[in-house]
Structure formats: C-alpha cells, structure tokens
Design an enzyme around this catalytic site. Structure first.
Site, PDB file in Angstrom:
ATOM      1  N   GLU A  55       1.319   0.530   4.932  1.00  0.00           N
ATOM      2  CA  GLU A  55       1.035  -0.336   3.782  1.00  0.00           C
ATOM      3  C   GLU A  55       2.129  -0.217   2.727  1.00  0.00           C
ATOM      4  O   GLU A  55       2.563   0.892   2.392  1.00  0.00           O
ATOM      5  CB  GLU A  55      -0.317   0.073   3.194  1.00  0.00           C
ATOM      6  CG  GLU A  55      -1.190  -1.087   2.839  1.00  0.00           C
ATOM      7  CD  GLU A  55      -1.540  -1.958   4.034  1.00  0.00           C
ATOM      8  OE1 GLU A  55      -0.859  -2.987   4.223  1.00  0.00           O
ATOM      9  OE2 GLU A  55      -2.485  -1.632   4.770  1.00  0.00           O
ATOM     10  N   ASP A  58       6.601  -2.979   4.301  1.00  0.00           N
ATOM     11  CA  ASP A  58       7.330  -4.104   4.922  1.00  0.00           C
ATOM     12  C   ASP A  58       8.465  -4.593   4.033  1.00  0.00           C
ATOM     13  O   ASP A  58       9.567  -4.859   4.501  1.00  0.00           O
ATOM     14  CB  ASP A  58       6.390  -5.247   5.342  1.00  0.00           C
ATOM     15  CG  ASP A  58       5.597  -5.879   4.196  1.00  0.00           C
ATOM     16  OD1 ASP A  58       5.544  -5.293   3.090  1.00  0.00           O
ATOM     17  OD2 ASP A  58       5.019  -6.969   4.417  1.00  0.00           O
ATOM     18  N   GLY A 155      -7.233  -8.645   0.999  1.00  0.00           N
ATOM     19  CA  GLY A 155      -6.340  -7.798   1.790  1.00  0.00           C
ATOM     20  C   GLY A 155      -6.301  -8.089   3.275  1.00  0.00           C
ATOM     21  O   GLY A 155      -5.703  -7.340   4.042  1.00  0.00           O
ATOM     22  N   ASP A 202       2.482 -10.341   6.928  1.00  0.00           N
ATOM     23  CA  ASP A 202       1.323 -11.213   7.144  1.00  0.00           C
ATOM     24  C   ASP A 202       1.702 -12.452   7.950  1.00  0.00           C
ATOM     25  O   ASP A 202       0.983 -12.874   8.861  1.00  0.00           O
ATOM     26  CB  ASP A 202       0.730 -11.638   5.793  1.00  0.00           C
ATOM     27  CG  ASP A 202       0.375 -10.439   4.934  1.00  0.00           C
ATOM     28  OD1 ASP A 202       0.379  -9.313   5.460  1.00  0.00           O
ATOM     29  OD2 ASP A 202       0.096 -10.629   3.739  1.00  0.00           O
TER      30      ASP A 202
HETATM   31  P1  ADP Z   1      -5.210 -12.123   0.472  1.00  0.00           P
HETATM   32  O1  ADP Z   1      -5.261 -10.658   0.443  1.00  0.00           O
HETATM   33  O2  ADP Z   1      -6.476 -12.709   1.020  1.00  0.00           O
HETATM   34  O3  ADP Z   1      -3.989 -12.677   1.101  1.00  0.00           O
HETATM   35  P2  ADP Z   1      -4.126 -13.243  -1.993  1.00  0.00           P
HETATM   36  O4  ADP Z   1      -4.384 -12.789  -3.381  1.00  0.00           O
HETATM   37  O5  ADP Z   1      -2.757 -13.053  -1.473  1.00  0.00           O
HETATM   38  O6  ADP Z   1      -5.207 -12.532  -1.073  1.00  0.00           O
HETATM   39  O7  ADP Z   1      -4.479 -14.801  -1.870  1.00  0.00           O
HETATM   40  C1  ADP Z   1      -5.791 -15.281  -2.100  1.00  0.00           C
HETATM   41  C2  ADP Z   1      -5.762 -16.752  -2.507  1.00  0.00           C
HETATM   42  O8  ADP Z   1      -5.491 -17.595  -1.349  1.00  0.00           O
HETATM   43  C3  ADP Z   1      -7.100 -17.240  -3.016  1.00  0.00           C
HETATM   44  O9  ADP Z   1      -7.303 -16.890  -4.372  1.00  0.00           O
HETATM   45  C4  ADP Z   1      -6.951 -18.759  -2.819  1.00  0.00           C
HETATM   46  O10 ADP Z   1      -6.182 -19.353  -3.855  1.00  0.00           O
HETATM   47  C5  ADP Z   1      -6.145 -18.844  -1.514  1.00  0.00           C
HETATM   48  N1  ADP Z   1      -7.082 -19.056  -0.382  1.00  0.00           N
HETATM   49  C6  ADP Z   1      -7.531 -18.157   0.494  1.00  0.00           C
HETATM   50  N2  ADP Z   1      -8.408 -18.706   1.380  1.00  0.00           N
HETATM   51  C7  ADP Z   1      -8.508 -19.993   1.043  1.00  0.00           C
HETATM   52  C8  ADP Z   1      -9.256 -21.126   1.562  1.00  0.00           C
HETATM   53  N3  ADP Z   1     -10.079 -21.011   2.606  1.00  0.00           N
HETATM   54  N4  ADP Z   1      -9.091 -22.317   0.959  1.00  0.00           N
HETATM   55  C9  ADP Z   1      -8.268 -22.445  -0.104  1.00  0.00           C
HETATM   56  N5  ADP Z   1      -7.539 -21.445  -0.633  1.00  0.00           N
HETATM   57  C10 ADP Z   1      -7.662 -20.234  -0.079  1.00  0.00           C
HETATM   58  P1  NG1 Z   2      -2.008  -9.156   1.065  1.00  0.00           P
HETATM   59  O1  NG1 Z   2      -2.923  -8.123   0.573  1.00  0.00           O
HETATM   60  O2  NG1 Z   2      -2.523  -9.765   2.326  1.00  0.00           O
HETATM   61  O3  NG1 Z   2      -1.703 -10.233   0.064  1.00  0.00           O
HETATM   62  C1  NG1 Z   2       0.484  -7.978   0.780  1.00  0.00           C
HETATM   63  C2  NG1 Z   2       1.809  -8.583   1.235  1.00  0.00           C
HETATM   64  C3  NG1 Z   2       2.375  -7.922   2.505  1.00  0.00           C
HETATM   65  C4  NG1 Z   2       2.388  -6.412   2.380  1.00  0.00           C
HETATM   66  C5  NG1 Z   2       0.998  -5.926   1.944  1.00  0.00           C
HETATM   67  C6  NG1 Z   2       0.973  -4.430   1.685  1.00  0.00           C
HETATM   68  C7  NG1 Z   2       2.287 -10.935   0.856  1.00  0.00           C
HETATM   69  C8  NG1 Z   2       2.085 -12.320   1.337  1.00  0.00           C
HETATM   70  N1  NG1 Z   2       1.650  -9.997   1.519  1.00  0.00           N
HETATM   71  O4  NG1 Z   2      -0.614  -8.408   1.555  1.00  0.00           O
HETATM   72  O5  NG1 Z   2       3.689  -8.401   2.755  1.00  0.00           O
HETATM   73  O6  NG1 Z   2       3.397  -5.977   1.495  1.00  0.00           O
HETATM   74  O7  NG1 Z   2       0.557  -6.565   0.758  1.00  0.00           O
HETATM   75  O8  NG1 Z   2       1.266  -3.717   2.842  1.00  0.00           O
HETATM   76  O9  NG1 Z   2       3.012 -10.708  -0.091  1.00  0.00           O
HETATM   77 MG    MG Z   3      -1.993 -12.468   0.446  1.00  0.00          MG
END
Ligand code: ADP
Ligand code: NG1
Ligand code: MG
Length: 494
Positions: A55, A58, A155, A202
């Site tokens: 974690e 990357d 996450g 990811d």
């Molecule tokens: P994750 O860890 O799930 O990647 P992020 O904080 O990087 O979390 O991104 C989450 C955001 O992605 C949400 O707040 C929303 O804006 C978008 N998202 C995720 N799933 C959906 C969905 N099914 N439809 C629309 N937007 C989504």
């Molecule tokens: P999540 O929690 O899915 O948004 C993020 C980063 C990864 C990696 C992990 C920590 C993005 C899109 N994703 O993931 O590249 O750094 O945290 O291991 O920035």
């Molecule tokens: Mg994300």
C-alpha cells in the site's frame, strides 16, 4: 469494431451468467432504453480491486499485489456520428445527477477542497483517450448509462473502475488501439486530472486482472503484470468500515506522495546525484544506486534521519528558495504544507515493499512445492505447510496495517477496530487501498472459516455501529469473501 491491435475483444454475455452480471446488464439495458429510447450498441465491464499487500508504494515505483473483485462498473453505450454530444445517466439518479457536455469542448471543473462531482471521473477517462486522437477523429456523440456496485470512496477502487470504463468506451467508439497495457497507462495518467497523484495500481489491475490469480504488478522500469497463484484454500474477505473517504476531497493523499518524493530526493542529494531533483521515485533511485531494498533502508536511516523536517530546513538543504520549493516540489493542493514527516514515510515505503516481495516469495514457494511434493509441504527452507504459510502471510498483513497506521498515518479508528477484532479471532487483516476510511482485507484459511469470520464481524463490529449506518437490506456488498476475477471487457447482450 476493435481492430487487430486490440487484445480486448467484444464477447457475448452468456459466459457471465454465473457471476451475477447478467441480471445487472439486463436492468441496465432497460434503464438505457427508458432514458434514451433506443438500444445500446455495446457494454463495458470494469472491476474494482482489492490490494492484498503493497500500500502506497505504487507511486514510488514499487510492485503491488492486487486482484480484481466481482463488484464492477457496467456501462451501456450508444454512439452516433450526428453530433459530438456526451450524455451520462447513472442508475443511482438521486445520488449521481444527469450530465451532458460537448466532447469537442470538454472541461473538467473542480473546486478544491470539496469532493469532485461524480461525472468528473468519467470526464477524466474521456479526456485521457481523446488526447491520443486528432481533432478530426473526435466525431462521435455518445449516450452512456452507468451501473456501479463497487462501494464508493472505500479503498476498493470505484474511482478507477469508472475512469477506466470511460477510457475503454470512448476508445472503442473512436477506433483507438485497445491494448490492455496502453489502456491501463492512459487510465492511470488521466485519473490524475481529478487531482490525486496515484501510482497506477488500480487502473493496471482493472485491465490486466486474470480470473483465479492475484497479479504481481511492477511499474518500474515499465508496467508489467505476472499472475500469482495464491495458496489453494486461502480465501480473502473484504470488510467495509463504512467510513467513506473521497481521496480527491482532501490533500492527505498528495501530502504522502509529496513526502515520498522529497525523501527520495534527499537520499539522492546525499548520494551526490547531480540530477537529484529528478530523482523522485524510490524504485528509480534504487536502480541508479544499484542496491537492494535493505541497503536503501540503511541509506534512508542515515540520510533521512529527522522525524519532522520544516519547510525552511528543506529549502536550505536543497538550496532552493521558498518559491522554487513550492513550484518544483509541491502540488496545487499541498502548497501550504509546512512540515514533512520524511523519515516515517520513507521507511514505510521501503519496508512495505520488502513485505510485498516476501509475500510473493512465500506464495511462489508454496505453489511450486504443491506441484512437486505430492502434498508434502516441507523443503530445505523450513516448514511450508498450508497452516504455516497462511500464518506467515497473515503476519505480513498485520505488519502492513501497523505500518500504515503508525508510520504512514492513513488509517481510521474504524479500520483499526476491524483489524483488532480480526486479530483477536486469529485472522490477519490490513486496510486496503489508500485508507483514511474504507475497507480492510483479511486472509482466511478456508471458505468455512471465512463464513464464521463474517458472522463474527457482524456481531462484534457491525451490530455496534449507529443505527443510521445499519440500514442495509443485506450485507453482501459490505462484508464479503472474494475470488480473483478477470479484467475489463467489452460485451454484447444476447
Ligand atoms: P475509491 O477508493 O472507491 O476509488 P475515490 O475517493 O478514489 O474512492 O473515488 C470515489 C468517487 O468515485 C465517488 O465519490 C464518486 O464520485 C465516484 N464513483 C464511484 N462509484 C461511482 C458510481 N457507481 N457512479 C458514479 N460515480 C461513482
Ligand atoms: P484508492 O483508495 O482506490 O483511491 C489509491 C491510489 C493507488 C494507490 C493506493 C494506495 C489512485 C487512483 N489510486 O487507491 O494508486 O496509491 O491508493 O496503495 O490514485
Ligand atoms: Mg480511487
């Protein structure tokens, strides 16, 4: 439509019936018809992921070990040459509003310090692929319906599944080359338009995942994914703490990235690299030093020795002005940082990367032993029984969590609680993804033990949460056992 350079072929959905996708695709088809009054021409599936270990490494160029999960983004896509309008309709209408824009005037508008609107993630993907085309090639309008069941901001990579689905759909319609590695790289780069400086894990697993295997994903010197067989019988459970954290809404994520880059430069400067300013990725520095991770850790302890560095101290060490420091070393949302915990961030990255290598090695040894020893899991290196293998992997997962909690400071009290309960139940677990909320991943030694573990979590964690958070019809998407699934695909409905 995908050409001969593609390794993503359009397949029919019959084979997906077992994976619970079929019903969702039909619901999406009906939704699309109601919204647009026509039939979609193609469907896209992009999975979320769970990272088993590795974690926040990357973006330092170090390998990670994720696998794709069942939960995914599904798109139903129509297109026309009559205009260049993009229409987005999400099945969760109350949560995610309708959106439309002209593809030839694409703009991603984001107010800092608030979560970006959901459609910005989609637009990142569209922008990423359109940048690879000439103006003349941007000549299709697209009508898109979206269905997602990846727990958002938790996450397990809902954001990258959405960004990557937009890349794939837009690329397909515009006849782009649909090579999985290229798509993964485009998706990783363009998600940074959302504001976070992620490393590419990811998007890589979204495209390169293979059914039945986790993937050992390397980023340096170039993107590469190698399937890793997990010990047969081992079973991973994902449990959502239900504390959501949108990574683009705060500066936490980029603060860690910035600290890693500074820690790396500090070692490079002390090792007399003239190009120390460009040395901001540990894996690149390690290659230039021609040393192993253990040696890099010794350099870190020697040259990144202070717990906290003040901005003025770093300006002095690097011989730059405050303005240069801000311009060259910080990002837009970290430009007010005054203190930098370089030692603990650097040590986490190096030690977590050592754990990834050990996790990988244990799994490899176990599977090669299983193949050659007719079930006798003992070799010259000691006890390789299933029990001791699971126990060592579990220990690495616990250590990973501890490091993320104390050195990297990206855990959350609810995640710590889940990991602690797991520990009391004899199960190794760790936060997965960026953290500050979201999910843990736990290693169980059988399907039966994963079932009783899930029941125990319901009793010891979920039943204690506030009633507001407990209004779920079922827990299938909150705490679930998961098997490695395939990466992104284009589909037609039969
Ligand atoms: P994750 O860890 O799930 O990647 P992020 O904080 O990087 O979390 O991104 C989450 C955001 O992605 C949400 O707040 C929303 O804006 C978008 N998202 C995720 N799933 C959906 C969905 N099914 N439809 C629309 N937007 C989504
Ligand atoms: P999540 O929690 O899915 O948004 C993020 C980063 C990864 C990696 C992990 C920590 C993005 C899109 N994703 O993931 O590249 O750094 O945290 O291991 O920035
Ligand atoms: Mg994300």
């Amino acid at each position: 439509m995908a050409d001969s350079t593609s390794d993503i072929y359009v397949s029919t959905t019959e084979i997906l019936e077992n994976h619970g996708i079929y019903r969702r695709l039909h619901e999406l088809q009906t939704f699309y018809r109601n919204e647009y009054g026509s039939e979609p021409k193609v469907y896209v599936r992009v999975p979320g992921r769970v990272n088993l270990i590795g974690e926040h490494v990357d973006y330092c160029g170090y390998p990670v070990l994720p696998m794709a999960i069942d939960q995914c983004i599904l798109l139903a896509v129509g297109y026309t040459e009559a205009n260049t309008q993009l229409e987005l309709r999400n099945m969760e209408k109350e949560k995610y509003e309708d959106f439309s824009t002209d593809l030839s005037k694409l703009q991603i508008i984001h107010k800092a310090s608030s979560p970006p609107p959901w459609y910005n993630y989609y637009l990142c993907g569209v922008k990423g692929i359109l940048e690879t085309l000439t103006d003349n090639e941007i000549r299709y309008g697209m009508t898109v319906a979206i269905s997602g069941n990846i727990p958002p901001a938790s996450g397990v990579s809902s954001s990258s599944a959405l960004v990557s689905s937009a890349v794939l759909a837009t690329g397909y319609v515009h006849h782009a080359t649909l090579n999985r590695k290229t798509l993964a790289s485009i998706s990783a780069a363009c998600e940074r338009y959302i504001g976070t400086q992620g490393g590419g894990m990811d998007q890589a697993i979204a495209y390169l995942a293979k059914e039945g295997c986790a993937q050992f994903i390397e980023f340096y010197p170039s993107l590469n994914a190698t399937p890793l067989r997990l010990p047969e019988g081992a079973c991973f459970v994902v449990a959502n703490s239900l504390a959501e954290m949108n990574k683009a809404a705060t500066s936490d994520f980029n603060e860690r990235v910035v600290e890693c880059r500074l820690g790396c430069r500090l070692i490079a400067l002390n090792k007399n690299f003239n190009n120390w300013k460009d040395m901001q990725v540990f894996a690149k520095l390690q290659a230039a030093l021609a040393c192993d991770l253990a040696q890099l850790e010794r350099y870190a302890l020697e040259f990144v020795s202070q717990d906290i560095y003040k901005r003025s101290e770093l300006c002095e060490v690097f011989g730059v002005t405050n303005e240069e420091f801000e311009r060259d070393f910080l990002t837009e949302n970290t430009r007010n940082m005054q203190q930098f915990k370089l030692k603990q961030r650097t040590l986490h990255v190096i030690q977590e990367s050592l754990r990834v290598l050990e996790f990988h090695e244990i799994c490899e040894k176990y599977s090669s032993n299983s193949l050659h020893s007719n079930g006798m899991h003992v070799n010259g290196n000691g006890d390789m029984s299933f029990e001791s293998t699971v126990s060592r992997l579990s220990q690495l997962m616990r250590q990973s969590h501890e490091s993320l909690k104390t050195l990297y400071e990206c855990s959350h009290p609810n995640l710590d609680k889940l990991v602690e309960i797991s520990h009391q139940l004899g199960i190794g677990a760790r936060l997965t993804g960026a953290g500050w909320g979201g999910c843990i991943v736990a290693l169980c030694d059988s399907v039966e033990s994963s079932n009783s573990y899930i029941e125990a979590l319901k009793d010891k964690y979920y039943s204690k949460l506030s009633t507001e958070k407990l209004q779920f019809d079922n827990f299938d998407n909150v705490v679930f056992a998961t098997c490695p699934r395939n990466g992104a695909e284009l589909l037609t409905l039969q």
